[in-house]
Motif scaffolding. Structure first.
Motif, PDB file in Angstrom:
ATOM      1  N   UNK A 187      25.432  67.293  37.696  1.00  0.00           N
ATOM      2  CA  UNK A 187      24.196  66.790  37.013  1.00  0.00           C
ATOM      3  C   UNK A 187      24.750  66.724  35.446  1.00  0.00           C
ATOM      4  N   UNK A 188      25.627  67.521  35.144  1.00  0.00           N
ATOM      5  CA  UNK A 188      25.982  67.483  33.606  1.00  0.00           C
ATOM      6  C   UNK A 188      26.905  66.388  33.509  1.00  0.00           C
ATOM      7  N   UNK A 189      27.791  66.309  34.392  1.00  0.00           N
ATOM      8  CA  UNK A 189      28.811  64.896  34.441  1.00  0.00           C
ATOM      9  C   UNK A 189      27.928  63.755  34.666  1.00  0.00           C
ATOM     10  N   UNK A 190      27.187  63.585  35.521  1.00  0.00           N
ATOM     11  CA  UNK A 190      26.101  62.571  35.909  1.00  0.00           C
ATOM     12  C   UNK A 190      25.491  62.027  34.642  1.00  0.00           C
ATOM     13  N   UNK A 191      24.845  62.959  33.825  1.00  0.00           N
ATOM     14  CA  UNK A 191      24.084  62.494  32.619  1.00  0.00           C
ATOM     15  C   UNK A 191      24.953  62.221  31.577  1.00  0.00           C
ATOM     16  N   UNK A 192      26.039  62.753  31.380  1.00  0.00           N
ATOM     17  CA  UNK A 192      27.356  62.270  30.464  1.00  0.00           C
ATOM     18  C   UNK A 192      27.896  61.043  30.660  1.00  0.00           C
ATOM     19  N   UNK A 193      28.055  60.536  32.038  1.00  0.00           N
ATOM     20  CA  UNK A 193      28.497  59.100  32.139  1.00  0.00           C
ATOM     21  C   UNK A 193      27.525  58.214  32.669  1.00  0.00           C
ATOM     22  N   UNK A 194      26.060  58.213  32.249  1.00  0.00           N
ATOM     23  CA  UNK A 194      25.312  57.322  32.195  1.00  0.00           C
ATOM     24  C   UNK A 194      24.662  56.867  33.696  1.00  0.00           C
ATOM     25  N   UNK A 195      24.720  57.997  34.639  1.00  0.00           N
ATOM     26  CA  UNK A 195      24.160  57.893  36.050  1.00  0.00           C
ATOM     27  C   UNK A 195      22.534  57.546  35.786  1.00  0.00           C
ATOM     28  N   UNK A 196      22.167  56.596  36.493  1.00  0.00           N
ATOM     29  CA  UNK A 196      20.724  56.425  36.376  1.00  0.00           C
ATOM     30  C   UNK A 196      19.820  57.197  37.147  1.00  0.00           C
ATOM     31  N   UNK A 197      20.257  57.632  38.240  1.00  0.00           N
ATOM     32  CA  UNK A 197      19.550  58.534  39.246  1.00  0.00           C
ATOM     33  C   UNK A 197      20.317  59.368  40.300  1.00  0.00           C
ATOM     34  N   UNK A 198      20.300  60.600  40.437  1.00  0.00           N
ATOM     35  CA  UNK A 198      20.894  61.530  41.273  1.00  0.00           C
ATOM     36  C   UNK A 198      19.916  61.593  42.678  1.00  0.00           C
ATOM     37  N   UNK A 199      20.723  61.400  43.723  1.00  0.00           N
ATOM     38  CA  UNK A 199      19.624  61.191  45.186  1.00  0.00           C
ATOM     39  C   UNK A 199      20.148  62.544  45.793  1.00  0.00           C
ATOM     40  N   UNK A 200      19.103  63.191  46.434  1.00  0.00           N
ATOM     41  CA  UNK A 200      19.375  64.212  47.222  1.00  0.00           C
ATOM     42  C   UNK A 200      18.600  64.473  48.264  1.00  0.00           C
ATOM     43  N   UNK A 201      19.038  64.885  49.330  1.00  0.00           N
ATOM     44  CA  UNK A 201      18.098  64.968  50.713  1.00  0.00           C
ATOM     45  C   UNK A 201      17.060  66.258  50.415  1.00  0.00           C
TER      46      UNK A 201
END
Length: 246
Positions: free
Chosen positions: A115-129
């Motif tokens: 999540x930390x890396x995703x936020x830093x790289x501009x990911x729009x959303x993280x999808x989990x089951x």
């Protein structure tokens, strides 16, 4: 599970929390237990699509020293968002979409680091089951360095349904897997994209690999044939950044 504030145990406290619209991440129910009160509560939880996990009593005893009565709830510090609403919002913006799909990541610290890396790289959303993945605990929040509160997280019934939805919305899905000879440096990440990362032990499941639009791997030059999933995710996301900013 060190964040004791995130735990509710016992039939009546969980029932009260459910009626108060507390957000549940997962509820652990003792295997084989049955009573009118437990059965009624479990039915109410199922009606609200709360993920349930049936576990031995020993696990419940490890989670709390209190009188759990055969049921413990793990609450979530974040509000999960609807995939359809997030995708619609992202597609309406001028930014090139970037989604991250986690296929059964089970370690809470890996989840937080991702999540930390995703936020830093501009990911729009993280999808989990909804089931089978890591719960959102205090360790997740800490490892994410607060990123968990800054990036939308979408919970879906099935990862495959999310992939179908993204593909139908014009978003290319690419799985990170060693089961391909095509590495990330030969893969085009410049268009609308959803990257799928697999679990720590098994990687991306075969059923998901059969659905994605493409596969990409990381070149491994040493004797060890795999990377920690949060490290691998960072390599993929920063290759996306490199291609989109160069």
């Amino acid at each position: 599970m060190k964040n004791q504030d995130a735990i509710i145990f016992g039939i009546y406290p969980i029932k009260e929390a459910l009626s108060s619209n507390v957000i549940f991440d997962k509820v652990y129910v003792q295997k084989g237990i049955s009573s009118d009160k437990i059965d009624s509560l479990v039915k109410d939880l199922e009606n609200k699509n709360v993920p349930l996990s049936y576990v031995p009593m020993e696990k419940l005893n490890r989670l709390t020293r209190g009188n759990h009565q055969g049921i413990i709830a793990q609450t979530s510090p974040v509000t999960f968002q609807t995939l359809e609403e997030v995708v619609e919002k992202v597609l309406a913006s001028p930014k090139t979409p970037l989604f991250l799909i986690l296929d059964q990541i089970s370690d809470v610290r890996n989840f937080g680091a991702i999540l930390r890396t995703a936020e830093c790289t501009g990911v729009d959303a993280v999808i989990i089951q909804k089931t089978g993945g890591a719960p959102v605990t205090g360790d997740t929040v800490k490892t994410s360095a607060g990123a968990i509160f800054k990036i939308p997280i979408c919970k879906v019934d099935h990862i495959k349904d999310a992939i179908f939805y993204l593909q139908g919305s014009g978003i290319t899905t690419i799985a990170a897997t060693e089961k391909t000879s095509i590495n990330i440096y030969k893969t085009d990440f410049t268009g609308p994209l959803g990257i799928v990362m697999g679990s720590e032990g098994k990687g991306v499941s075969n059923s998901v690999l059969n659905l994605v639009d493409g596969k990409a791997s990381l070149p491994l030059l040493g004797e060890i044939n795999s990377l920690n999933v949060s490290v691998a995710c960072g390599a993929f996301l920063y290759e996306v950044v490199r291609q989109r900013t160069s």
